[in-house]
Design a protein around this motif. Structure first.
Motif, PDB file in Angstrom:
ATOM      1  N   ALA A   3      50.041  16.035  42.722  1.00 43.47           N
ATOM      2  CA  ALA A   3      48.955  16.811  41.918  1.00 43.47           C
ATOM      3  C   ALA A   3      47.894  17.062  41.023  1.00 43.47           C
ATOM      4  O   ALA A   3      47.045  16.161  42.535  1.00 43.47           O
ATOM      5  N   GLU A   4      47.123  17.645  40.532  1.00 48.69           N
ATOM      6  CA  GLU A   4      46.009  18.043  40.178  1.00 48.69           C
ATOM      7  C   GLU A   4      45.491  18.337  38.732  1.00 48.69           C
ATOM      8  O   GLU A   4      46.090  18.617  38.062  1.00 48.69           O
ATOM      9  N   ARG A   5      44.081  18.276  38.908  1.00 52.72           N
ATOM     10  CA  ARG A   5      43.934  18.545  37.373  1.00 52.72           C
ATOM     11  C   ARG A   5      42.252  19.052  37.319  1.00 52.72           C
ATOM     12  O   ARG A   5      41.692  18.801  38.384  1.00 52.72           O
ATOM     13  N   ALA A   6      41.808  19.667  36.245  1.00 56.51           N
ATOM     14  CA  ALA A   6      40.406  20.074  36.371  1.00 56.51           C
ATOM     15  C   ALA A   6      39.165  18.679  36.608  1.00 56.51           C
ATOM     16  O   ALA A   6      39.434  17.580  36.153  1.00 56.51           O
ATOM     17  N   SER A   7      38.567  19.084  37.353  1.00 57.64           N
ATOM     18  CA  SER A   7      37.573  18.116  37.529  1.00 57.64           C
ATOM     19  C   SER A   7      36.214  18.597  36.527  1.00 57.64           C
ATOM     20  O   SER A   7      36.011  19.279  35.937  1.00 57.64           O
ATOM     21  N   ARG A   8      35.354  16.773  36.105  1.00 53.00           N
ATOM     22  CA  ARG A   8      34.117  17.486  35.627  1.00 53.00           C
ATOM     23  C   ARG A   8      33.035  17.836  36.000  1.00 53.00           C
ATOM     24  O   ARG A   8      32.330  18.664  35.546  1.00 53.00           O
ATOM     25  N   LEU A   9      33.630  18.301  37.239  1.00 50.11           N
ATOM     26  CA  LEU A   9      32.616  19.078  37.717  1.00 50.11           C
ATOM     27  C   LEU A   9      32.981  20.611  38.391  1.00 50.11           C
ATOM     28  O   LEU A   9      34.451  21.319  38.290  1.00 50.11           O
ATOM     29  N   THR A  10      32.301  21.773  36.806  1.00 49.35           N
ATOM     30  CA  THR A  10      32.287  22.698  36.763  1.00 49.35           C
ATOM     31  C   THR A  10      33.542  24.049  37.727  1.00 49.35           C
ATOM     32  O   THR A  10      32.527  23.980  38.862  1.00 49.35           O
ATOM     33  N   ALA A  12      35.329  22.719  40.091  1.00 49.52           N
ATOM     34  CA  ALA A  12      36.266  21.987  40.826  1.00 49.52           C
ATOM     35  C   ALA A  12      37.851  21.617  39.639  1.00 49.52           C
ATOM     36  O   ALA A  12      37.913  21.667  38.823  1.00 49.52           O
ATOM     37  N   VAL A  13      38.945  21.698  41.352  1.00 53.03           N
ATOM     38  CA  VAL A  13      39.911  20.593  40.959  1.00 53.03           C
ATOM     39  C   VAL A  13      39.844  19.227  41.179  1.00 53.03           C
ATOM     40  O   VAL A  13      39.436  18.955  43.002  1.00 53.03           O
ATOM     41  N   VAL A  14      40.585  18.289  41.180  1.00 45.51           N
ATOM     42  CA  VAL A  14      40.697  16.873  41.807  1.00 45.51           C
ATOM     43  C   VAL A  14      42.512  16.858  41.920  1.00 45.51           C
ATOM     44  O   VAL A  14      43.119  17.211  40.980  1.00 45.51           O
ATOM     45  N   GLY A  34      39.999  30.203  49.159  1.00 43.97           N
ATOM     46  CA  GLY A  34      38.439  30.739  49.206  1.00 43.97           C
ATOM     47  C   GLY A  34      37.413  29.739  49.239  1.00 43.97           C
ATOM     48  O   GLY A  34      36.394  29.734  48.561  1.00 43.97           O
ATOM     49  N   CYS A  35      38.105  28.622  48.954  1.00 41.15           N
ATOM     50  CA  CYS A  35      37.963  27.389  48.783  1.00 41.15           C
ATOM     51  C   CYS A  35      37.310  26.410  49.974  1.00 41.15           C
ATOM     52  O   CYS A  35      37.672  26.324  51.245  1.00 41.15           O
ATOM     53  N   MET A  36      36.362  25.403  49.369  1.00 34.54           N
ATOM     54  CA  MET A  36      36.430  24.041  51.023  1.00 34.54           C
ATOM     55  C   MET A  36      36.434  22.408  49.884  1.00 34.54           C
ATOM     56  O   MET A  36      36.536  23.361  48.597  1.00 34.54           O
ATOM     57  N   ASP A  37      37.223  22.065  50.714  1.00 33.16           N
ATOM     58  CA  ASP A  37      37.433  20.618  49.731  1.00 33.16           C
ATOM     59  C   ASP A  37      37.036  19.290  50.807  1.00 33.16           C
ATOM     60  O   ASP A  37      36.606  19.467  52.062  1.00 33.16           O
ATOM     61  N   LEU A  38      36.542  18.488  49.541  1.00 31.79           N
ATOM     62  CA  LEU A  38      35.712  16.913  50.076  1.00 31.79           C
ATOM     63  C   LEU A  38      37.114  16.369  50.203  1.00 31.79           C
ATOM     64  O   LEU A  38      37.868  16.025  49.280  1.00 31.79           O
ATOM     65  N   GLY A  62      50.528   8.601  54.684  1.00 31.98           N
ATOM     66  CA  GLY A  62      50.265   8.011  53.317  1.00 31.98           C
ATOM     67  C   GLY A  62      49.182   8.782  52.539  1.00 31.98           C
ATOM     68  O   GLY A  62      49.033  10.374  52.821  1.00 31.98           O
ATOM     69  N   PRO A  63      48.658   8.532  51.447  1.00 29.04           N
ATOM     70  CA  PRO A  63      48.337   9.928  50.474  1.00 29.04           C
ATOM     71  C   PRO A  63      47.080  10.414  50.840  1.00 29.04           C
ATOM     72  O   PRO A  63      46.527   9.828  51.886  1.00 29.04           O
ATOM     73  N   TRP A  64      46.949  11.547  50.325  1.00 31.50           N
ATOM     74  CA  TRP A  64      45.663  12.054  50.315  1.00 31.50           C
ATOM     75  C   TRP A  64      44.660  12.350  49.462  1.00 31.50           C
ATOM     76  O   TRP A  64      45.749  12.885  47.927  1.00 31.50           O
ATOM     77  N   ALA A  65      43.568  12.596  49.091  1.00 31.51           N
ATOM     78  CA  ALA A  65      42.739  13.371  47.992  1.00 31.51           C
ATOM     79  C   ALA A  65      41.684  14.052  47.895  1.00 31.51           C
ATOM     80  O   ALA A  65      41.370  13.983  49.291  1.00 31.51           O
ATOM     81  N   GLY A  66      41.254  14.314  47.087  1.00 26.23           N
ATOM     82  CA  GLY A  66      40.151  15.319  47.486  1.00 26.23           C
ATOM     83  C   GLY A  66      39.354  15.699  45.834  1.00 26.23           C
ATOM     84  O   GLY A  66      40.314  16.195  44.891  1.00 26.23           O
ATOM     85  N   VAL A  67      38.564  17.104  46.280  1.00 29.52           N
ATOM     86  CA  VAL A  67      37.982  17.695  45.231  1.00 29.52           C
ATOM     87  C   VAL A  67      37.920  18.925  46.150  1.00 29.52           C
ATOM     88  O   VAL A  67      37.746  19.113  47.595  1.00 29.52           O
TER      89      VAL A  67
END
Length: 230
Positions: A3-10, A12-14, A34-38, A62-67
């Motif tokens: 699942a993903e959502r738009a980030s408050r960082l312009t 970006a996707v969380v 073309g992206c990089m993730d934290l 286990g779960p993963w999370a990212g920006v």
């Protein structure tokens, strides 16, 4: 489940991903975009560099999370040129001072969710580092619209060599590869919406359906139909 959502960082996707769900071929592949993730996984922080081929995460539990940062923006926030991390997943502690990473990891782990903690970290980093070069957004927009690399350089008022150098630092690869990845993403979006493959090839900017098939296999490692699970 992903699942993903738009980030408050312009731009970006969380996102978060829990093992399980679809068993369709290609469903677990991380595709070039073309992206990089934290990333966060099992209480540790990682960085995913820009991919030139599909990445298979393996059987990690286990779960993963990212920006997911917008194309070209992550090097400004992370302080690392994108080409240094191309096709890699590395621990954040290999890039930043260990003491700082321990402090940030503790903050992310103490957040309501790892995804929220990562987003707060990204926002703080963006505020401290400033905005990425606005020219990079223009590069992405031009190439995603199908503009040839030479024409893109001319319209931006820079030379082809300078465009290549700046692209390596920002995107991890040259503008021709970035254009190829963006075209692949356009085609994938069309095909996932049910557009026939021949029409997908024409609308996405491929010479023909055979060209589309070659690029999909080259970037994803599997045919388009298998990638879509059809």
């Amino acid at each position: 489940m992903y699942a993903e959502r738009a980030s408050r960082l312009t731009g970006a996707v969380v996102w978060r991903n829990t093992p399980g769900g679809s068993t369709a071929p290609g469903a677990r592949l991380v595709l070039p975009d073309g992206c990089m993730d934290l990333l966060w996984h099992e209480g540790r922080l990682f960085v995913a560099g820009p991919d030139t081929r599909a990445y298979a995460p393996g059987a990690a539990s286990g779960p993963w999370a990212g920006v997911r940062f917008s194309p070209g923006s992550a090097p400004t926030f992370l302080g690392v040129p994108a080409h240094a991390l191309r096709d890699q997943r590395v621990r954040l502690a290999d890039l930043w001072p260990a003491a700082e990473v321990r402090r940030l990891t503790a903050r992310v782990n103490a957040a309501a969710t790892p995804a929220l903690g990562l987003e707060e970290l990204a926002l703080a980093r963006a505020a401290a580092s400033g905005a990425p070069d606005p020219l990079l957004r223009r590069v992405v927009a031009a190439l995603d619209a199908g503009c040839p690399v030479a024409v893109t350089a001319d319209e931006l008022g820079i030379g082809a060599r300078q465009l290549h150098r700046r692209s390596l630092a920002a995107f991890g690869y040259g503008p021709k590869t970035l254009a190829r990845v963006l075209r692949f993403r356009r085609a994938l979006a069309l095909a996932r919406n049910g557009v026939p493959f021949a029409e997908t090839a024409a609308r996405a900017g491929f010479a023909d359906q055979a060209h589309l098939a070659r690029d999909v296999r080259g970037l994803a490692g599997v045919p388009l139909g298998e990638l879509l699970g059809v």
